[in-house]
Design an enzyme around this catalytic site. Sequence first.
Site, mmCIF file in Angstrom:
data_model
loop_
_atom_site.group_PDB
_atom_site.id
_atom_site.type_symbol
_atom_site.label_atom_id
_atom_site.label_comp_id
_atom_site.label_asym_id
_atom_site.label_seq_id
_atom_site.Cartn_x
_atom_site.Cartn_y
_atom_site.Cartn_z
ATOM 1 N N ASP A 293 -48.547 -58.871 90.194
ATOM 2 C CA ASP A 293 -48.438 -58.978 88.738
ATOM 3 C C ASP A 293 -47.835 -57.671 88.245
ATOM 4 O O ASP A 293 -46.977 -57.102 88.909
ATOM 5 C CB ASP A 293 -49.808 -59.272 88.109
ATOM 6 N N HIS A 327 -44.337 -58.115 88.209
ATOM 7 C CA HIS A 327 -43.749 -58.763 87.029
ATOM 8 C C HIS A 327 -43.130 -57.736 86.095
ATOM 9 O O HIS A 327 -42.159 -58.016 85.407
ATOM 10 C CB HIS A 327 -44.809 -59.573 86.285
#
Length: 517
Positions: A293, A327
Amino acid sequence: MKITLVRSLARSAMFELSNNTCYRAPAPYTVLLDGAEVLQGDTNVFSLFSLEPDRAYELAVTIGGETETLRFTTAKESFFVDASRYGLVADGETDNTAQLQAALSTCPAGGTVYVPAGTYRTQSLFLQSNTTLYLEKGCTLLGGTDRKKYPILPGVLPCCDEKTEHYLATWEGNPLDSFAALINIINAENVAITGEGTIDANAQNGDWYQNPKKKNIAWRPRLFFTSNAKDVVLHGVLVCNSYSWTIHPTYSENVDILNIRIRNSSHSPNTDGIDPEGCKNVNIIGNHVHVGDDCIALKSGKLFMGMKLHIPCENVVIRNCCLSRGHGGLVIGSEMSGGVKNVVVTQCLMDHTDRGLRVKTRRGRGKYAIIDGLVFRNVIMDGVFTPFVINMFYFCDPDGRSDYVQTHEALPVDEMTPKLGSLEMENITATDAQYAGCWFSGLPEQPIDRVSMRNVNISFAENAKPGQAAMMCGADASCKVGIHAENVRKIELHNVKITGYEGECLQLTNVGSFEED
Protein backbone atom coordinates in the site's frame (compact mmCIF):
# COMPACT_ATOMS: atom_id res chain seq x y z
CA MET A 1 32.32 14.78 1.18
CA LYS A 2 31.22 15.07 4.78
CA ILE A 3 30.13 12.33 7.18
CA THR A 4 27.42 13.09 9.72
CA LEU A 5 26.60 11.03 12.79
CA VAL A 6 22.81 10.81 12.76
CA ARG A 7 22.35 8.73 15.91
CA SER A 8 24.63 6.87 18.30
CA LEU A 9 23.19 4.21 20.61
CA ALA A 10 25.04 1.97 23.06
CA ARG A 11 25.79 -0.83 20.58
CA SER A 12 25.02 0.70 17.19
CA ALA A 13 25.26 3.94 15.25
CA MET A 14 23.98 5.43 12.00
CA PHE A 15 25.82 7.77 9.64
CA GLU A 16 24.96 9.82 6.57
CA LEU A 17 27.03 11.10 3.65
CA SER A 18 26.29 14.76 2.93
CA ASN A 19 25.71 15.30 -0.82
CA ASN A 20 22.92 16.04 -3.30
CA THR A 21 22.32 12.52 -4.62
CA CYS A 22 19.08 10.64 -4.01
CA TYR A 23 19.44 7.63 -1.71
CA ARG A 24 22.43 6.17 -3.60
CA ALA A 25 25.92 7.50 -2.92
CA PRO A 26 27.84 9.08 -5.82
CA ALA A 27 30.16 6.03 -5.85
CA PRO A 28 30.77 2.88 -3.80
CA TYR A 29 32.73 3.45 -0.62
CA THR A 30 34.66 1.58 2.06
CA VAL A 31 34.18 2.07 5.79
CA LEU A 32 36.94 1.50 8.33
CA LEU A 33 36.46 1.47 12.09
CA ASP A 34 39.60 2.06 14.14
CA GLY A 35 41.61 1.17 11.06
CA ALA A 36 39.86 -2.12 10.23
CA GLU A 37 37.54 -2.45 7.23
CA VAL A 38 34.00 -3.20 8.42
CA LEU A 39 31.79 -2.69 5.37
CA GLN A 40 31.46 -1.57 1.78
CA GLY A 41 28.41 0.47 0.85
CA ASP A 42 26.67 2.35 -1.95
CA THR A 43 23.89 4.26 -0.19
CA ASN A 44 24.02 7.64 1.51
CA VAL A 45 23.15 6.11 4.87
CA PHE A 46 24.93 3.24 6.61
CA SER A 47 24.98 1.75 10.09
CA LEU A 48 27.45 -0.05 12.34
CA PHE A 49 26.48 -2.72 14.85
CA SER A 50 28.03 -4.86 17.59
CA LEU A 51 29.76 -1.81 19.05
CA GLU A 52 30.85 -1.47 22.68
CA PRO A 53 28.95 0.93 24.96
CA ASP A 54 30.54 4.18 26.11
CA ARG A 55 33.54 3.84 23.82
CA ALA A 56 35.24 6.32 21.50
CA TYR A 57 35.73 5.22 17.90
CA GLU A 58 37.35 6.65 14.79
CA LEU A 59 35.43 6.16 11.57
CA ALA A 60 36.97 6.55 8.10
CA VAL A 61 35.07 6.52 4.80
CA THR A 62 36.90 6.33 1.47
CA ILE A 63 34.93 7.28 -1.64
CA GLY A 64 36.24 8.38 -5.04
CA GLY A 65 39.81 8.45 -3.79
CA GLU A 66 39.00 10.77 -0.89
CA THR A 67 38.92 9.81 2.77
CA GLU A 68 36.92 11.53 5.48
CA THR A 69 37.21 10.70 9.17
CA LEU A 70 34.89 11.17 12.11
CA ARG A 71 35.25 10.49 15.82
CA PHE A 72 32.20 9.42 17.79
CA THR A 73 31.34 7.86 21.13
CA THR A 74 28.63 5.30 21.78
CA ALA A 75 26.03 5.84 24.49
CA LYS A 76 26.37 4.46 27.99
CA GLU A 77 24.67 1.26 29.07
CA SER A 78 23.81 0.38 32.67
CA PHE A 79 23.07 -3.36 32.34
CA PHE A 80 23.29 -6.05 29.67
CA VAL A 81 20.31 -8.41 29.87
CA ASP A 82 20.75 -11.59 27.80
CA ALA A 83 17.20 -12.73 27.06
CA SER A 84 18.35 -16.32 26.49
CA ARG A 85 18.83 -16.63 30.27
CA TYR A 86 15.05 -16.30 30.64
CA GLY A 87 14.42 -19.67 29.00
CA LEU A 88 14.06 -18.82 25.31
CA VAL A 89 13.62 -21.65 22.82
CA ALA A 90 14.87 -20.74 19.33
CA ASP A 91 13.02 -23.37 17.29
CA GLY A 92 10.47 -21.10 15.59
CA GLU A 93 7.59 -23.10 17.09
CA THR A 94 7.70 -22.71 20.88
CA ASP A 95 5.82 -19.69 22.25
CA ASN A 96 8.42 -17.35 23.80
CA THR A 97 6.07 -14.44 24.62
CA ALA A 98 6.26 -14.78 28.42
CA GLN A 99 10.03 -15.26 28.42
CA LEU A 100 10.71 -12.26 26.16
CA GLN A 101 8.28 -10.09 28.09
CA ALA A 102 9.95 -11.06 31.35
CA ALA A 103 13.32 -9.93 30.01
CA LEU A 104 11.85 -6.65 28.77
CA SER A 105 9.94 -5.98 31.99
CA THR A 106 12.84 -6.69 34.35
CA CYS A 107 15.52 -4.78 32.47
CA PRO A 108 16.84 -1.96 34.70
CA ALA A 109 16.74 1.63 33.46
CA GLY A 110 19.51 2.31 30.97
CA GLY A 111 19.88 -1.37 30.14
CA THR A 112 19.85 -3.38 26.92
CA VAL A 113 17.82 -6.54 26.35
CA TYR A 114 19.87 -8.68 23.96
CA VAL A 115 18.24 -11.40 21.86
CA PRO A 116 20.78 -13.73 20.22
CA ALA A 117 20.54 -15.44 16.83
CA GLY A 118 17.65 -17.84 16.44
CA THR A 119 13.94 -17.79 15.56
CA TYR A 120 11.63 -16.99 18.46
CA ARG A 121 7.86 -17.35 18.07
CA THR A 122 6.03 -14.64 20.00
CA GLN A 123 2.85 -12.62 20.32
CA SER A 124 2.63 -9.00 21.49
CA LEU A 125 5.55 -7.52 23.42
CA PHE A 126 5.55 -4.27 25.43
CA LEU A 127 8.70 -2.21 25.99
CA GLN A 128 9.26 0.04 29.00
CA SER A 129 10.97 3.41 29.43
CA ASN A 130 14.76 3.85 29.37
CA THR A 131 15.53 0.50 27.75
CA THR A 132 16.92 -0.81 24.47
CA LEU A 133 16.00 -4.00 22.63
CA TYR A 134 18.94 -5.29 20.55
CA LEU A 135 18.27 -8.00 17.96
CA GLU A 136 21.43 -9.80 16.93
CA LYS A 137 22.15 -10.66 13.31
CA GLY A 138 20.37 -13.94 12.57
CA CYS A 139 17.70 -13.26 15.21
CA THR A 140 14.04 -13.34 14.14
CA LEU A 141 11.05 -12.46 16.26
CA LEU A 142 8.31 -14.43 14.50
CA GLY A 143 4.69 -13.44 15.03
CA GLY A 144 2.23 -16.08 16.15
CA THR A 145 -0.65 -16.88 13.81
CA ASP A 146 -3.52 -17.35 16.32
CA ARG A 147 -5.32 -14.01 16.75
CA LYS A 148 -6.92 -15.23 20.01
CA LYS A 149 -3.50 -15.16 21.67
CA TYR A 150 -3.00 -11.45 20.97
CA PRO A 151 -4.27 -9.02 23.63
CA ILE A 152 -6.87 -6.44 22.63
CA LEU A 153 -6.12 -2.76 23.16
CA PRO A 154 -9.32 -0.80 23.86
CA GLY A 155 -9.95 2.17 21.63
CA VAL A 156 -11.26 4.32 24.50
CA LEU A 157 -10.35 4.23 28.19
CA PRO A 158 -12.82 6.14 30.42
CA CYS A 159 -11.60 8.31 33.28
CA CYS A 160 -12.95 8.10 36.82
CA ASP A 161 -14.36 11.63 36.42
CA GLU A 162 -16.77 10.16 33.83
CA LYS A 163 -15.93 13.02 31.48
CA THR A 164 -12.36 12.57 30.30
CA GLU A 165 -11.38 9.85 27.86
CA HIS A 166 -8.02 8.41 26.88
CA TYR A 167 -7.68 7.15 23.32
CA LEU A 168 -5.44 4.12 22.93
CA ALA A 169 -5.96 1.79 19.98
CA THR A 170 -6.88 3.19 16.58
CA TRP A 171 -8.11 1.75 13.34
CA GLU A 172 -7.89 3.93 10.23
CA GLY A 173 -8.09 7.14 12.24
CA ASN A 174 -10.79 6.23 14.78
CA PRO A 175 -10.40 5.01 18.41
CA LEU A 176 -11.49 1.40 17.96
CA ASP A 177 -10.56 -1.82 19.74
CA SER A 178 -7.60 -3.39 17.95
CA PHE A 179 -5.24 -6.25 18.59
CA ALA A 180 -1.96 -5.13 20.12
CA ALA A 181 0.98 -4.88 17.75
CA LEU A 182 3.83 -7.33 17.76
CA ILE A 183 6.02 -4.57 19.27
CA ASN A 184 4.36 -1.91 21.47
CA ILE A 185 5.68 1.24 23.15
CA ILE A 186 2.88 2.82 25.18
CA ASN A 187 3.16 5.64 27.74
CA ALA A 188 6.94 5.21 27.69
CA GLU A 189 9.98 7.31 26.80
CA ASN A 190 13.60 6.88 25.80
CA VAL A 191 13.10 3.51 24.12
CA ALA A 192 15.18 2.04 21.28
CA ILE A 193 14.99 -1.04 19.09
CA THR A 194 18.12 -1.71 17.10
CA GLY A 195 20.31 -4.42 15.59
CA GLU A 196 20.63 -6.50 12.44
CA GLY A 197 17.82 -8.89 13.30
CA THR A 198 14.33 -9.34 11.84
CA ILE A 199 10.84 -8.69 13.13
CA ASP A 200 8.56 -10.90 11.02
CA ALA A 201 4.84 -10.59 11.78
CA ASN A 202 4.26 -13.78 9.77
CA ALA A 203 0.79 -12.50 8.82
CA GLN A 204 0.59 -14.46 5.58
CA ASN A 205 0.45 -17.70 7.57
CA GLY A 206 -2.49 -16.60 9.71
CA ASP A 207 -5.99 -15.43 8.79
CA TRP A 208 -5.12 -11.72 8.93
CA TYR A 209 -5.62 -11.17 5.20
CA GLN A 210 -9.04 -12.87 5.07
CA ASN A 211 -11.83 -10.27 4.89
CA PRO A 212 -9.30 -7.63 5.97
CA LYS A 213 -11.86 -4.80 6.11
CA LYS A 214 -14.14 -6.75 8.45
CA LYS A 215 -13.66 -6.72 12.22
CA ASN A 216 -12.85 -10.17 13.57
CA ILE A 217 -12.91 -10.06 17.40
CA ALA A 218 -10.94 -6.81 17.09
CA TRP A 219 -9.33 -4.87 14.26
CA ARG A 220 -6.03 -6.08 12.81
CA PRO A 221 -2.81 -5.23 14.67
CA ARG A 222 0.19 -3.29 13.44
CA LEU A 223 3.72 -4.68 13.48
CA PHE A 224 5.10 -1.71 15.50
CA PHE A 225 2.88 0.66 17.48
CA THR A 226 3.47 3.57 19.83
CA SER A 227 0.97 5.62 21.80
CA ASN A 228 1.77 8.63 23.97
CA ALA A 229 5.48 7.82 23.70
CA LYS A 230 8.49 10.11 23.60
CA ASP A 231 12.06 9.75 22.34
CA VAL A 232 11.65 6.51 20.39
CA VAL A 233 14.24 5.02 18.02
CA LEU A 234 13.70 2.18 15.55
CA HIS A 235 16.98 1.43 13.82
CA GLY A 236 18.60 -1.09 11.53
CA VAL A 237 16.20 -4.03 11.68
CA LEU A 238 14.30 -5.75 8.88
CA VAL A 239 10.53 -5.74 9.43
CA CYS A 240 8.27 -7.79 7.19
CA ASN A 241 4.93 -9.49 6.56
CA SER A 242 2.86 -7.07 8.62
CA TYR A 243 -0.76 -7.69 9.60
CA SER A 244 -1.82 -4.18 8.43
CA TRP A 245 0.08 -0.86 8.69
CA THR A 246 3.66 -1.74 9.52
CA ILE A 247 5.20 1.13 11.54
CA HIS A 248 2.48 3.14 13.26
CA PRO A 249 3.53 5.72 15.85
CA THR A 250 0.51 7.60 17.24
CA TYR A 251 0.40 10.82 19.28
CA SER A 252 4.09 10.53 20.11
CA GLU A 253 7.03 12.97 20.07
CA ASN A 254 10.61 12.70 18.88
CA VAL A 255 10.37 9.52 16.83
CA ASP A 256 13.40 8.41 14.78
CA ILE A 257 12.91 5.68 12.15
CA LEU A 258 16.39 5.07 10.82
CA ASN A 259 17.93 2.76 8.21
CA ILE A 260 15.33 0.01 8.49
CA ARG A 261 14.03 -2.21 5.73
CA ILE A 262 10.33 -2.94 5.30
CA ARG A 263 9.20 -5.86 3.15
CA ASN A 264 5.54 -6.69 2.62
CA SER A 265 4.03 -8.52 -0.31
CA SER A 266 2.68 -6.19 -2.99
CA HIS A 267 -0.58 -8.16 -2.72
CA SER A 268 -0.96 -7.83 1.06
CA PRO A 269 -3.93 -5.60 2.06
CA ASN A 270 -3.38 -2.18 3.66
CA THR A 271 0.19 -2.93 4.66
CA ASP A 272 1.43 0.66 4.58
CA GLY A 273 5.09 1.10 5.44
CA ILE A 274 5.48 4.02 7.87
CA ASP A 275 2.37 5.88 9.11
CA PRO A 276 3.04 8.52 11.79
CA GLU A 277 -0.33 9.70 13.12
CA GLY A 278 -0.64 12.88 15.17
CA CYS A 279 3.10 12.80 15.89
CA LYS A 280 5.55 15.68 16.41
CA ASN A 281 9.23 15.77 15.44
CA VAL A 282 9.63 12.66 13.28
CA ASN A 283 12.80 11.71 11.39
CA ILE A 284 12.44 9.07 8.66
CA ILE A 285 15.95 8.67 7.26
CA GLY A 286 17.73 6.04 5.18
CA ASN A 287 14.89 3.51 4.97
CA HIS A 288 14.07 1.10 2.15
CA VAL A 289 10.32 0.47 1.96
CA HIS A 290 8.65 -2.12 -0.30
CA VAL A 291 4.97 -2.65 0.58
CA GLY A 292 1.45 -3.47 -0.60
CA ASP A 293 0.00 0.00 0.00
CA ASP A 294 1.37 3.49 0.70
CA CYS A 295 5.09 3.57 1.49
CA ILE A 296 4.96 6.54 3.90
CA ALA A 297 1.63 8.08 4.93
CA LEU A 298 1.30 11.03 7.30
CA LYS A 299 -1.97 11.06 9.23
CA SER A 300 -3.77 12.75 12.14
CA GLY A 301 -7.02 10.87 12.63
CA LYS A 302 -10.50 11.07 11.19
CA LEU A 303 -13.13 13.64 12.12
CA PHE A 304 -13.79 12.54 15.71
CA MET A 305 -10.11 12.51 16.69
CA GLY A 306 -9.35 15.65 14.72
CA MET A 307 -12.17 17.69 16.24
CA LYS A 308 -11.62 16.28 19.74
CA LEU A 309 -7.83 16.59 19.92
CA HIS A 310 -6.89 18.70 16.86
CA ILE A 311 -3.32 17.41 17.13
CA PRO A 312 -1.47 17.68 13.80
CA CYS A 313 1.27 15.51 12.43
CA GLU A 314 4.07 18.08 12.27
CA ASN A 315 7.77 18.70 11.88
CA VAL A 316 8.54 15.64 9.77
CA VAL A 317 11.82 15.07 7.92
CA ILE A 318 12.00 12.34 5.27
CA ARG A 319 15.44 11.94 3.71
CA ASN A 320 17.53 9.46 1.72
CA CYS A 321 14.78 6.84 1.53
CA CYS A 322 14.02 4.35 -1.25
CA LEU A 323 10.25 3.94 -1.62
CA SER A 324 9.33 1.04 -3.84
CA ARG A 325 6.24 -0.47 -5.48
CA GLY A 326 3.64 0.98 -3.13
CA HIS A 327 0.47 2.88 -4.05
CA GLY A 328 2.19 6.15 -3.13
CA GLY A 329 5.71 7.24 -2.22
CA LEU A 330 4.87 10.01 0.23
CA VAL A 331 1.16 10.20 1.03
CA ILE A 332 -0.67 12.71 3.19
CA GLY A 333 -4.06 11.54 4.40
CA SER A 334 -6.63 10.67 3.93
CA GLU A 335 -7.15 10.45 7.72
CA MET A 336 -5.73 13.91 8.46
CA SER A 337 -8.48 15.70 10.37
CA GLY A 338 -5.96 17.08 12.87
CA GLY A 339 -3.82 18.57 10.09
CA VAL A 340 -0.35 17.96 8.65
CA LYS A 341 2.26 20.72 8.61
CA ASN A 342 5.95 21.40 8.18
CA VAL A 343 7.07 18.39 6.17
CA VAL A 344 10.38 18.30 4.29
CA VAL A 345 11.14 15.47 1.85
CA THR A 346 14.62 15.41 0.29
CA GLN A 347 16.97 13.06 -1.55
CA CYS A 348 14.44 10.25 -1.91
CA LEU A 349 14.13 7.69 -4.70
CA MET A 350 10.64 6.54 -5.67
CA ASP A 351 10.78 3.32 -7.65
CA HIS A 352 7.66 2.24 -9.60
CA THR A 353 5.12 3.45 -7.07
CA ASP A 354 1.63 4.22 -8.40
CA ARG A 355 2.02 7.88 -7.36
CA GLY A 356 4.92 9.92 -6.04
CA LEU A 357 3.67 12.77 -3.88
CA ARG A 358 0.05 12.01 -3.06
CA VAL A 359 -2.20 14.31 -1.01
CA LYS A 360 -5.69 12.97 -0.40
CA THR A 361 -8.49 14.60 1.57
CA ARG A 362 -12.20 15.32 1.18
CA ARG A 363 -15.14 17.30 2.50
CA GLY A 364 -15.99 16.06 5.97
CA ARG A 365 -12.43 15.92 7.28
CA GLY A 366 -13.08 19.09 9.30
CA LYS A 367 -11.78 22.59 9.92
CA TYR A 368 -8.54 21.40 11.56
CA ALA A 369 -7.71 19.31 8.47
CA ILE A 370 -5.12 21.81 7.21
CA ILE A 371 -2.11 20.76 5.15
CA ASP A 372 0.57 23.43 4.95
CA GLY A 373 4.32 23.84 4.71
CA LEU A 374 5.10 20.83 2.49
CA VAL A 375 8.52 20.95 0.78
CA PHE A 376 9.41 18.22 -1.72
CA ARG A 377 12.98 18.66 -2.97
CA ASN A 378 15.72 16.69 -4.76
CA VAL A 379 13.66 13.60 -5.58
CA ILE A 380 13.96 11.05 -8.38
CA MET A 381 10.90 9.12 -9.54
CA ASP A 382 11.37 6.14 -11.83
CA GLY A 383 8.33 4.50 -13.39
CA VAL A 384 5.84 6.34 -11.17
CA PHE A 385 2.44 6.31 -12.91
CA THR A 386 1.47 9.82 -11.73
CA PRO A 387 4.28 11.78 -10.05
CA PHE A 388 2.11 14.45 -8.35
CA VAL A 389 -1.48 14.05 -7.12
CA ILE A 390 -3.33 16.53 -4.89
CA ASN A 391 -6.89 15.32 -4.54
CA MET A 392 -9.55 16.96 -2.38
CA PHE A 393 -12.29 14.65 -3.71
CA TYR A 394 -10.82 11.37 -2.42
CA PHE A 395 -13.65 8.83 -2.53
CA CYS A 396 -12.88 6.96 0.71
CA ASP A 397 -15.32 5.95 3.49
CA PRO A 398 -18.92 4.75 3.05
CA ASP A 399 -20.08 8.20 1.89
CA GLY A 400 -17.06 8.83 -0.32
CA ARG A 401 -19.02 8.76 -3.57
CA SER A 402 -21.90 10.87 -2.28
CA ASP A 403 -22.86 14.18 -3.86
CA TYR A 404 -21.62 15.98 -0.73
CA VAL A 405 -18.08 14.67 -1.21
CA GLN A 406 -17.94 14.59 -5.00
CA THR A 407 -19.90 17.59 -6.29
CA HIS A 408 -17.84 20.17 -8.16
CA GLU A 409 -20.35 22.87 -7.29
CA ALA A 410 -19.19 25.21 -4.54
CA LEU A 411 -20.63 24.39 -1.12
CA PRO A 412 -20.54 26.65 1.95
CA VAL A 413 -17.23 26.67 3.80
CA ASP A 414 -18.01 25.34 7.27
CA GLU A 415 -16.46 23.30 10.07
CA MET A 416 -16.38 20.24 7.80
CA THR A 417 -14.22 21.86 5.10
CA PRO A 418 -10.52 20.88 4.84
CA LYS A 419 -7.85 23.29 3.63
CA LEU A 420 -4.64 22.93 1.59
CA GLY A 421 -2.00 25.65 1.95
CA SER A 422 1.44 25.93 0.36
CA LEU A 423 3.16 23.05 -1.43
CA GLU A 424 6.62 23.44 -2.94
CA MET A 425 8.32 21.00 -5.34
CA GLU A 426 11.89 21.63 -6.44
CA ASN A 427 14.61 19.73 -8.33
CA ILE A 428 12.49 16.72 -9.29
CA THR A 429 13.11 14.27 -12.12
CA ALA A 430 10.35 11.83 -13.04
CA THR A 431 10.82 9.36 -15.91
CA ASP A 432 8.43 6.87 -17.51
CA ALA A 433 5.24 8.40 -16.14
CA GLN A 434 1.99 7.04 -17.56
CA TYR A 435 -1.36 8.49 -16.42
CA ALA A 436 -0.50 12.16 -15.78
CA GLY A 437 2.43 14.30 -14.78
CA CYS A 438 0.46 16.40 -12.27
CA TRP A 439 -3.13 16.16 -11.10
CA PHE A 440 -4.26 18.96 -8.81
CA SER A 441 -7.94 19.01 -7.74
CA GLY A 442 -8.96 21.53 -5.09
CA LEU A 443 -12.44 22.25 -3.81
CA PRO A 444 -14.34 25.06 -5.58
CA GLU A 445 -15.24 26.60 -2.22
CA GLN A 446 -11.73 26.05 -0.76
CA PRO A 447 -9.14 26.03 -3.57
CA ILE A 448 -5.58 24.87 -3.02
CA ASP A 449 -3.72 28.01 -1.92
CA ARG A 450 -0.44 27.67 -3.80
CA VAL A 451 1.52 25.11 -5.79
CA SER A 452 5.09 26.05 -6.66
CA MET A 453 7.26 23.89 -8.94
CA ARG A 454 10.86 24.74 -9.77
CA ASN A 455 13.37 22.76 -11.84
CA VAL A 456 11.00 19.85 -12.47
CA ASN A 457 11.37 17.43 -15.38
CA ILE A 458 8.66 14.90 -16.19
CA SER A 459 8.78 12.49 -19.13
CA PHE A 460 6.28 9.85 -20.20
CA ALA A 461 6.91 6.25 -21.16
CA GLU A 462 6.44 5.67 -24.89
CA ASN A 463 4.21 2.65 -24.21
CA ALA A 464 2.25 4.32 -21.40
CA LYS A 465 -1.13 2.81 -20.61
CA PRO A 466 -4.20 4.70 -19.30
CA GLY A 467 -5.27 4.63 -15.67
CA GLN A 468 -6.98 6.69 -12.99
CA ALA A 469 -4.56 9.36 -11.80
CA ALA A 470 -6.68 10.46 -8.82
CA MET A 471 -9.19 8.36 -6.89
CA MET A 472 -12.21 10.61 -7.35
CA CYS A 473 -15.49 10.36 -9.20
CA GLY A 474 -15.36 11.78 -12.71
CA ALA A 475 -11.63 11.27 -13.10
CA ASP A 476 -11.79 8.74 -15.89
CA ALA A 477 -8.77 6.83 -17.05
CA SER A 478 -6.18 9.14 -18.58
CA CYS A 479 -2.89 8.71 -20.35
CA LYS A 480 0.00 11.16 -20.87
CA VAL A 481 -1.82 14.15 -19.39
CA GLY A 482 0.67 16.94 -18.69
CA ILE A 483 -0.84 19.06 -15.92
CA HIS A 484 -4.50 18.87 -14.89
CA ALA A 485 -5.38 21.58 -12.37
CA GLU A 486 -8.72 22.77 -11.03
CA ASN A 487 -9.55 25.09 -8.17
CA VAL A 488 -6.08 26.39 -7.34
CA ARG A 489 -5.50 29.98 -6.26
CA LYS A 490 -1.92 30.19 -7.50
CA ILE A 491 0.35 27.98 -9.61
CA GLU A 492 4.01 28.86 -10.17
CA LEU A 493 6.04 26.92 -12.74
CA HIS A 494 9.73 27.83 -12.97
CA ASN A 495 11.81 25.76 -15.38
CA VAL A 496 9.25 22.97 -15.53
CA LYS A 497 9.66 20.66 -18.53
CA ILE A 498 7.15 17.98 -19.48
CA THR A 499 7.87 15.79 -22.50
CA GLY A 500 5.92 13.04 -24.21
CA TYR A 501 2.48 14.32 -23.21
CA GLU A 502 -0.51 14.15 -25.51
CA GLY A 503 -3.08 16.89 -26.15
CA GLU A 504 -2.86 20.22 -24.35
CA CYS A 505 -0.09 20.19 -21.76
CA LEU A 506 -1.97 22.53 -19.42
CA GLN A 507 -5.56 21.68 -18.54
CA LEU A 508 -6.53 24.49 -16.17
CA THR A 509 -9.95 25.19 -14.63
CA ASN A 510 -10.59 27.90 -12.04
CA VAL A 511 -6.91 28.70 -11.53
CA GLY A 512 -6.66 32.19 -10.07
CA SER A 513 -3.03 33.08 -10.83
CA PHE A 514 -0.66 31.26 -13.16
CA GLU A 515 3.05 32.03 -13.59
CA GLU A 516 5.41 30.21 -15.93
CA ASP A 517 8.99 30.87 -17.01
